[in-house]
Design a protein around this motif. Structure first.
Motif, PDB file in Angstrom:
ATOM      1  N   UNK A 192     -17.882 -11.140  -4.284  1.00 36.54           N
ATOM      2  CA  UNK A 192     -17.262  -9.737  -4.868  1.00 36.54           C
ATOM      3  C   UNK A 192     -18.504  -8.781  -5.366  1.00 36.54           C
ATOM      4  N   UNK A 193     -19.579  -9.591  -5.771  1.00 36.08           N
ATOM      5  CA  UNK A 193     -20.615  -8.984  -5.982  1.00 36.08           C
ATOM      6  C   UNK A 193     -21.578  -8.334  -4.907  1.00 36.08           C
ATOM      7  N   UNK A 194     -21.413  -8.932  -3.778  1.00 30.84           N
ATOM      8  CA  UNK A 194     -21.910  -8.429  -2.795  1.00 30.84           C
ATOM      9  C   UNK A 194     -21.043  -7.110  -2.232  1.00 30.84           C
ATOM     10  N   UNK A 195     -19.943  -7.182  -2.333  1.00 28.64           N
ATOM     11  CA  UNK A 195     -18.943  -5.830  -1.893  1.00 28.64           C
ATOM     12  C   UNK A 195     -19.147  -4.871  -2.947  1.00 28.64           C
ATOM     13  N   UNK A 196     -19.470  -5.235  -4.267  1.00 29.08           N
ATOM     14  CA  UNK A 196     -19.784  -4.145  -5.130  1.00 29.08           C
ATOM     15  C   UNK A 196     -20.948  -3.555  -4.995  1.00 29.08           C
ATOM     16  N   UNK A 197     -22.053  -4.232  -4.459  1.00 27.95           N
ATOM     17  CA  UNK A 197     -23.385  -3.839  -4.081  1.00 27.95           C
ATOM     18  C   UNK A 197     -23.135  -2.678  -2.896  1.00 27.95           C
ATOM     19  N   UNK A 198     -22.628  -3.184  -1.992  1.00 27.32           N
ATOM     20  CA  UNK A 198     -22.227  -2.436  -0.556  1.00 27.32           C
ATOM     21  C   UNK A 198     -21.265  -0.966  -1.106  1.00 27.32           C
ATOM     22  N   UNK A 199     -20.151  -1.124  -1.842  1.00 28.46           N
ATOM     23  CA  UNK A 199     -19.673  -0.004  -2.261  1.00 28.46           C
ATOM     24  C   UNK A 199     -20.449   1.198  -3.106  1.00 28.46           C
ATOM     25  N   UNK A 200     -21.349   0.492  -3.890  1.00 30.94           N
ATOM     26  CA  UNK A 200     -22.157   1.293  -4.672  1.00 30.94           C
ATOM     27  C   UNK A 200     -23.163   2.122  -3.600  1.00 30.94           C
ATOM     28  N   UNK A 201     -23.902   1.174  -2.803  1.00 35.13           N
ATOM     29  CA  UNK A 201     -24.621   1.887  -1.784  1.00 35.13           C
ATOM     30  C   UNK A 201     -23.999   3.006  -1.020  1.00 35.13           C
TER      31      UNK A 201
END
Length: 58
Positions: free
Chosen positions: A17-26
């Motif tokens: 979930x944290x990795x997905x949130x970082x990707x979405x933010x990027x």
């Protein structure tokens, strides 16, 4: 009580979930400002405020 397997699964889900949130933010950065993304947690917190705490509407 969480077992070791449940704890490991929970840990991997949180990491994903944290990795997905970082990707979405990027991904949001290069897009135009007209495109809005909805943060589900913020929306849920706002709706809960209006439903359960009428004083926050003031």
């Amino acid at each position: 009580m969480l077992t070791a397997i449940n704890y490991a699964l929970l840990e991997s889900v949180l990491t994903a979930s944290e990795a997905a949130k970082k990707l979405l933010t990027t991904a949001q950065v290069p897009l135009s400002p007209e495109i809005l993304f909805i943060e589900i947690r913020e929306t849920a917190a706002t709706l809960d405020c209006f439903v359960y705490d009428p004083s926050c509407q003031e």
